[in-house]
Scaffold this motif. Sequence first.
Motif, PDB file in Angstrom:
ATOM      1  N   MET A  23       0.809  -1.221   0.000  1.00 43.56           N
ATOM      2  CA  MET A  23       0.000   0.000   0.000  1.00 43.56           C
ATOM      3  C   MET A  23       0.846   1.276   0.000  1.00 43.56           C
ATOM      4  O   MET A  23       0.302   2.361   0.155  1.00 43.56           O
ATOM      5  CB  MET A  23      -0.937   0.006   1.214  1.00 43.56           C
ATOM      6  N   ARG A  24       2.147   1.136  -0.153  1.00 47.03           N
ATOM      7  CA  ARG A  24       3.002   2.322  -0.149  1.00 47.03           C
ATOM      8  C   ARG A  24       2.592   3.260  -1.291  1.00 47.03           C
ATOM      9  O   ARG A  24       2.478   2.830  -2.441  1.00 47.03           O
ATOM     10  CB  ARG A  24       4.451   1.890  -0.307  1.00 47.03           C
ATOM     11  N   PRO A  25       2.362   4.549  -1.019  1.00 48.17           N
ATOM     12  CA  PRO A  25       1.945   5.502  -2.064  1.00 48.17           C
ATOM     13  C   PRO A  25       2.928   5.564  -3.225  1.00 48.17           C
ATOM     14  O   PRO A  25       4.136   5.386  -3.042  1.00 48.17           O
ATOM     15  CB  PRO A  25       1.895   6.836  -1.316  1.00 48.17           C
ATOM     16  N   ARG A  26       2.396   5.825  -4.401  1.00 51.45           N
ATOM     17  CA  ARG A  26       3.224   5.912  -5.601  1.00 51.45           C
ATOM     18  C   ARG A  26       3.446   7.351  -6.044  1.00 51.45           C
ATOM     19  O   ARG A  26       4.333   7.637  -6.837  1.00 51.45           O
ATOM     20  CB  ARG A  26       2.571   5.116  -6.730  1.00 51.45           C
ATOM     21  N   THR A  27       2.601   8.259  -5.564  1.00 55.50           N
ATOM     22  CA  THR A  27       2.744   9.678  -5.895  1.00 55.50           C
ATOM     23  C   THR A  27       2.585  10.493  -4.623  1.00 55.50           C
ATOM     24  O   THR A  27       2.067  10.010  -3.610  1.00 55.50           O
ATOM     25  CB  THR A  27       1.665  10.133  -6.903  1.00 55.50           C
ATOM     26  N   LEU A  28       3.012  11.740  -4.676  1.00 49.33           N
ATOM     27  CA  LEU A  28       2.874  12.616  -3.506  1.00 49.33           C
ATOM     28  C   LEU A  28       1.405  12.822  -3.148  1.00 49.33           C
ATOM     29  O   LEU A  28       1.055  12.982  -1.982  1.00 49.33           O
ATOM     30  CB  LEU A  28       3.543  13.963  -3.772  1.00 49.33           C
ATOM     31  N   ASP A  29       0.532  12.807  -4.149  1.00 53.76           N
ATOM     32  CA  ASP A  29      -0.892  13.016  -3.888  1.00 53.76           C
ATOM     33  C   ASP A  29      -1.512  11.850  -3.131  1.00 53.76           C
ATOM     34  O   ASP A  29      -2.560  12.003  -2.493  1.00 53.76           O
ATOM     35  CB  ASP A  29      -1.647  13.239  -5.200  1.00 53.76           C
ATOM     36  N   GLU A  30      -0.891  10.668  -3.198  1.00 57.58           N
ATOM     37  CA  GLU A  30      -1.398   9.514  -2.471  1.00 57.58           C
ATOM     38  C   GLU A  30      -0.908   9.476  -1.024  1.00 57.58           C
ATOM     39  O   GLU A  30      -1.427   8.708  -0.215  1.00 57.58           O
ATOM     40  CB  GLU A  30      -0.982   8.211  -3.162  1.00 57.58           C
ATOM     41  N   VAL A  31       0.075  10.294  -0.693  1.00 59.74           N
ATOM     42  CA  VAL A  31       0.615  10.306   0.666  1.00 59.74           C
ATOM     43  C   VAL A  31      -0.423  10.904   1.611  1.00 59.74           C
ATOM     44  O   VAL A  31      -0.995  11.960   1.347  1.00 59.74           O
ATOM     45  CB  VAL A  31       1.924  11.124   0.729  1.00 59.74           C
ATOM     46  N   VAL A  32      -0.672  10.212   2.712  1.00 56.20           N
ATOM     47  CA  VAL A  32      -1.645  10.663   3.704  1.00 56.20           C
ATOM     48  C   VAL A  32      -0.921  11.434   4.804  1.00 56.20           C
ATOM     49  O   VAL A  32       0.109  10.998   5.307  1.00 56.20           O
ATOM     50  CB  VAL A  32      -2.401   9.458   4.311  1.00 56.20           C
ATOM     51  N   GLY A  33      -1.468  12.581   5.181  1.00 53.78           N
ATOM     52  CA  GLY A  33      -0.854  13.407   6.218  1.00 53.78           C
ATOM     53  C   GLY A  33       0.278  14.252   5.661  1.00 53.78           C
ATOM     54  O   GLY A  33       0.532  14.302   4.452  1.00 53.78           O
ATOM     55  N   GLN A  34       0.987  14.940   6.564  1.00 50.92           N
ATOM     56  CA  GLN A  34       2.154  15.766   6.205  1.00 50.92           C
ATOM     57  C   GLN A  34       1.823  16.819   5.161  1.00 50.92           C
ATOM     58  O   GLN A  34       2.643  17.128   4.299  1.00 50.92           O
ATOM     59  CB  GLN A  34       3.316  14.887   5.721  1.00 50.92           C
ATOM     60  N   ARG A  35       0.618  17.384   5.260  1.00 50.26           N
ATOM     61  CA  ARG A  35       0.229  18.372   4.252  1.00 50.26           C
ATOM     62  C   ARG A  35       1.148  19.595   4.264  1.00 50.26           C
ATOM     63  O   ARG A  35       1.305  20.287   3.252  1.00 50.26           O
ATOM     64  CB  ARG A  35      -1.230  18.831   4.471  1.00 50.26           C
ATOM     65  N   HIS A  36       1.760  19.868   5.434  1.00 49.84           N
ATOM     66  CA  HIS A  36       2.655  21.030   5.514  1.00 49.84           C
ATOM     67  C   HIS A  36       3.917  20.839   4.689  1.00 49.84           C
ATOM     68  O   HIS A  36       4.632  21.806   4.402  1.00 49.84           O
ATOM     69  CB  HIS A  36       3.024  21.300   6.981  1.00 49.84           C
ATOM     70  N   LEU A  37       4.199  19.595   4.289  1.00 48.69           N
ATOM     71  CA  LEU A  37       5.393  19.316   3.490  1.00 48.69           C
ATOM     72  C   LEU A  37       5.083  19.070   2.020  1.00 48.69           C
ATOM     73  O   LEU A  37       6.012  18.979   1.209  1.00 48.69           O
ATOM     74  CB  LEU A  37       6.128  18.083   4.040  1.00 48.69           C
ATOM     75  N   LEU A  38       3.802  18.938   1.689  1.00 53.94           N
ATOM     76  CA  LEU A  38       3.451  18.458   0.358  1.00 53.94           C
ATOM     77  C   LEU A  38       2.748  19.476  -0.524  1.00 53.94           C
ATOM     78  O   LEU A  38       2.363  19.161  -1.643  1.00 53.94           O
ATOM     79  CB  LEU A  38       2.566  17.203   0.489  1.00 53.94           C
ATOM     80  N   GLY A  39       2.546  20.683  -0.006  1.00 54.71           N
ATOM     81  CA  GLY A  39       1.855  21.695  -0.798  1.00 54.71           C
ATOM     82  C   GLY A  39       2.714  22.221  -1.935  1.00 54.71           C
ATOM     83  O   GLY A  39       3.907  21.930  -2.051  1.00 54.71           O
ATOM     84  N   GLN A  40       2.082  23.006  -2.796  1.00 53.75           N
ATOM     85  CA  GLN A  40       2.798  23.588  -3.929  1.00 53.75           C
ATOM     86  C   GLN A  40       3.913  24.511  -3.438  1.00 53.75           C
ATOM     87  O   GLN A  40       3.719  25.315  -2.529  1.00 53.75           O
ATOM     88  CB  GLN A  40       1.830  24.372  -4.815  1.00 53.75           C
ATOM     89  N   GLY A  41       5.079  24.372  -4.029  1.00 57.31           N
ATOM     90  CA  GLY A  41       6.200  25.229  -3.671  1.00 57.31           C
ATOM     91  C   GLY A  41       7.022  24.745  -2.495  1.00 57.31           C
ATOM     92  O   GLY A  41       8.037  25.362  -2.159  1.00 57.31           O
ATOM     93  N   THR A  42       6.613  23.653  -1.859  1.00 53.50           N
ATOM     94  CA  THR A  42       7.374  23.119  -0.733  1.00 53.50           C
ATOM     95  C   THR A  42       8.630  22.418  -1.255  1.00 53.50           C
ATOM     96  O   THR A  42       8.708  22.049  -2.427  1.00 53.50           O
ATOM     97  CB  THR A  42       6.530  22.114   0.079  1.00 53.50           C
ATOM     98  N   PRO A  43       9.641  22.247  -0.384  1.00 52.60           N
ATOM     99  CA  PRO A  43      10.891  21.608  -0.840  1.00 52.60           C
ATOM    100  C   PRO A  43      10.684  20.244  -1.479  1.00 52.60           C
ATOM    101  O   PRO A  43      11.347  19.918  -2.475  1.00 52.60           O
ATOM    102  CB  PRO A  43      11.705  21.507   0.451  1.00 52.60           C
ATOM    103  N   LEU A  44       9.779  19.434  -0.934  1.00 53.15           N
ATOM    104  CA  LEU A  44       9.551  18.110  -1.506  1.00 53.15           C
ATOM    105  C   LEU A  44       8.971  18.216  -2.918  1.00 53.15           C
ATOM    106  O   LEU A  44       9.344  17.458  -3.816  1.00 53.15           O
ATOM    107  CB  LEU A  44       8.614  17.299  -0.616  1.00 53.15           C
ATOM    108  N   ARG A  45       8.033  19.138  -3.101  1.00 60.89           N
ATOM    109  CA  ARG A  45       7.470  19.339  -4.440  1.00 60.89           C
ATOM    110  C   ARG A  45       8.554  19.797  -5.413  1.00 60.89           C
ATOM    111  O   ARG A  45       8.613  19.347  -6.557  1.00 60.89           O
ATOM    112  CB  ARG A  45       6.348  20.376  -4.377  1.00 60.89           C
ATOM    113  N   ARG A  46       9.413  20.691  -4.940  1.00 57.81           N
ATOM    114  CA  ARG A  46      10.480  21.190  -5.813  1.00 57.81           C
ATOM    115  C   ARG A  46      11.439  20.073  -6.186  1.00 57.81           C
ATOM    116  O   ARG A  46      11.937  20.009  -7.313  1.00 57.81           O
ATOM    117  CB  ARG A  46      11.231  22.335  -5.126  1.00 57.81           C
TER     118      ARG A  46
END
Length: 438
Positions: A23-46
């Motif tokens: 069940m490991r997510p395949r995309t960032l959009d499938e990751v549950v939680g950690q919204r503070h790290l996954l929004g547009q412009g965040t380091p992980l997105r970059r």
Amino acid sequence: MESLFDSAAEEAHRSQEPLAVRMRPRTLDEVVGQRHLLGQGTPLRRLVESEAPMSLFLWGPPGTGKTTLAYVVAGVTKRRFVEVSAVSAGVKEVRAAIDQAKRELGMTGRQTVLFVDEVHRFNKAQQDALLPAVENRWVTFIGATTENPYFSVISPLLSRSLLLTLESLSEADVRSVLDRAVGDPRGLDGRVRLAPEAMDHLVRLAGGDARRSLTYLEAAALLVPDGEVTVETVEKAVDKAAVRYDRQGDQHYDVISAFIKSMRGSDVDAALHYLARMIEAGEDPRFLARRVMIFASEDVGMADPTCLQVAVAAAQAVQMIGLPEGRLNLAQAVIHCALAPKSNAVIKAIGAASDDVRRGLIGQVPGHLRDAHYPGAAKLGHGKGYQYPHDFEHGLVKQDYAPEEVRGRRYYEPTRHGGEAHFADRWAKIREFLRGRP
């Protein structure tokens, strides 16, 4: 070209993997939680959207998605993924992984994600071996740790990396993970149903750890291949009784009330029972730590001033290491507070002072105590006549400190319990000296 045999073999292999892995997510959009790290412009997105290598440290409690995020970054960006466990790898393995990454980059241009799990377990020499790869960007380095990296990672490595802090998953997050696992073809594919009470129990058992919730769900599902997972099924699967405890209802308030009153009554055994009951039911350990800190001042106070130090230290430890180990720190603080001599003089003192302020007994700050540092203050008489206590014997000098309206009020009335007896004697002498009466 992939043969049918290869495809079938891969499918068989996937079916044998743990549910949490499938069940490991395949995309960032499938990751549950950690919204503070996954929004547009965040380091992980970059990092995902850019081809430039980057070095990251992911710091957070177990089961919050550190490994998952590393896999997602590698998968989405088509980078080669290499995982090294700090538990078993040494300098030799680290250098071999880096050398292979350099060869891959030079021959094909393909970048490598070098993921080091539990990086805090690496000693200085092992961490030093990572520096050239990070410095020269031969790899995208991602280190995962459950411990504060400022204490466990060498400064040169930390200063060249971005530190991202992951948070424990909320109950809603864990529910989302379980719901997806029940219905997803990669998971249980709808073969079992999850009763609402069983869902609640799994969420409590998980304690914000998604991996743990999926491990328990998988164990329970094995007992009912084509049926309904109930609370009883979960209890059998994980050998853990369901604690009837509604974190939003009467049980929450009743148990925490009994917990506080047991400590106040110095019954260590009863206090530990309620502490264990709340921990096993999935109560937030930070909430428990806050209650112990409040108790240390409200019910012990100056009778044993070290209680507050112990309670604060326990709260910090819980924040750093989480559960289950954090229960040891909480238990130590509870035992200390329960056995300490008791005094409610602190809460009575601040309560009485607050009552007077609310009733309007405020008054003007005496002129000699007012701030005299700014230009013009001296002309207003601020600070005039103030006597500096350090210039006098014993650091004491007779002068008025309180506004006239409350000059005769007595707020702190120490008990003779434990260490407060010493403060009682000292305050009695100081009060008599300052005010000229016992």
